[in-house]
Design an enzyme around this catalytic site. Sequence first.
Site, PDB file in Angstrom:
ATOM      1  N   ASP A  90       0.849  -1.410   0.186  1.00  0.00           N
ATOM      2  CA  ASP A  90       0.393  -0.395  -0.095  1.00  0.00           C
ATOM      3  C   ASP A  90       0.640   0.705   0.222  1.00  0.00           C
ATOM      4  O   ASP A  90       0.152   2.480  -0.051  1.00  0.00           O
ATOM      5  CB  ASP A  90      -1.201  -0.274   1.637  1.00  0.00           C
ATOM      6  CG  ASP A  90      -2.011  -0.805   0.905  1.00  0.00           C
ATOM      7  OD1 ASP A  90      -2.713  -0.725  -0.168  1.00  0.00           O
ATOM      8  OD2 ASP A  90      -2.820  -1.324   1.630  1.00  0.00           O
ATOM      9  N   ASP A  99      -6.210  -4.792  -4.706  1.00  0.00           N
ATOM     10  CA  ASP A  99      -6.295  -4.095  -4.212  1.00  0.00           C
ATOM     11  C   ASP A  99      -4.345  -3.096  -5.091  1.00  0.00           C
ATOM     12  O   ASP A  99      -4.408  -2.268  -4.595  1.00  0.00           O
ATOM     13  CB  ASP A  99      -5.863  -3.730  -2.566  1.00  0.00           C
ATOM     14  CG  ASP A  99      -7.002  -4.023  -1.994  1.00  0.00           C
ATOM     15  OD1 ASP A  99      -7.559  -5.538  -2.076  1.00  0.00           O
ATOM     16  OD2 ASP A  99      -7.264  -3.672  -0.816  1.00  0.00           O
TER      17      ASP A  99
END
Length: 380
Positions: free
Chosen positions: A100, A160
């Site tokens: 991330d 993601d």
Amino acid sequence: MLKTTDNDLQWVSNTLQKVEKKMHIVANRNKNKIPYTTTLDGKFDDWTNKNIAWWTNGFWGGIMWQLYNLTNEPIYKENAEVLEKKLDRNLMLADKLDHDNGFKWGPTALANYSLTGNQESANRAMLAACNLASRFNLNGKYIRAWNDDSTNRSGLAIVDCLMNLPLLYWATKESGDPRFSQIATAHAFTAQKYLVRSNGSVKHIIEFNPNTGEYLKSHGGQGLGHGSSWTRGQAWALYGFALSYHHTKEEQFLSTAKQVAHYFISNIPENNLIPIDFSASSDQPMWQDDSASAIAACGLLKIAKLTGDPEESEIFISAALKLLHALTEQSCNFAIDTDNLLMRCSAAYHESNHEYPIIYGDYFYLEALLTLSNQALFLW
């Protein structure tokens, strides 16, 4: 530029005026914070000391930079700079860096560098990109998602991550080193092969043998269960593949983005508000996830810009407008005594809490409105 009607543009302009009026007050009220959700009084919480490594910590900075780009109001720039410097603590914690990195340093350091030319911000983004690239598994051609907890998680990759690849594409553009883009492109091809089902729905988590690269299986993740259709994952995919096409011009990525987008559009409910999982049946809870709507709207608008077919583009713009109208009219809070915009985001189907404000929902809602008005700062 997106082709929209005068009525659409007027609606977007009116909505942005309400957002800007509220957010100027909110920004002044939340100096020095890193928000995730709101407390019982409707005010943002602060994750500065709660978890500096949390994956959502860049999105308040993204909201601030988008508003600074729109208005040139100093408070937005000041808030964004404070948050970016706070994230240096995370940048120096190797065991707290993961896939991330793009979510944390794209809307913060990259935005800063893009708008101001700040070299310290460029350095932060490059350090984050180098760490992200180091997570690439050569045999499996995937970027590892998480670090180990009580188990070895080196074989896991998730949908993601597609939204974090732009940090690597930028690193190649900035440094001239093709390895960053090569890693991002390889991961996107792997995601296309193993995450996307034939009907356009996507899996959340996939697992490989980290030593051989052999694909093993998928996991249910944050949706209803294994084999279901977690809507935020659908949104990450349709936007993420569009972004990989934007950066590489690999036609397969645009085709896959469209495939996922058409699946998403075909499953939009009558009220145009998106549930956590498209697979939930009528006898199961149908909790709402406004963040999935907002992210999907951004992705749909990106695809509309990328496709060369005006009729096809209109399909994606129309779907995005449906989602944004529903959010604005049924699920948005413009009251100045509260901090959030969207009211009913949900992080995961099986969490104990559902339908509450989450900062990335507000970020993508704002980005979508700005994109429609052709005023968005492109952060991806």
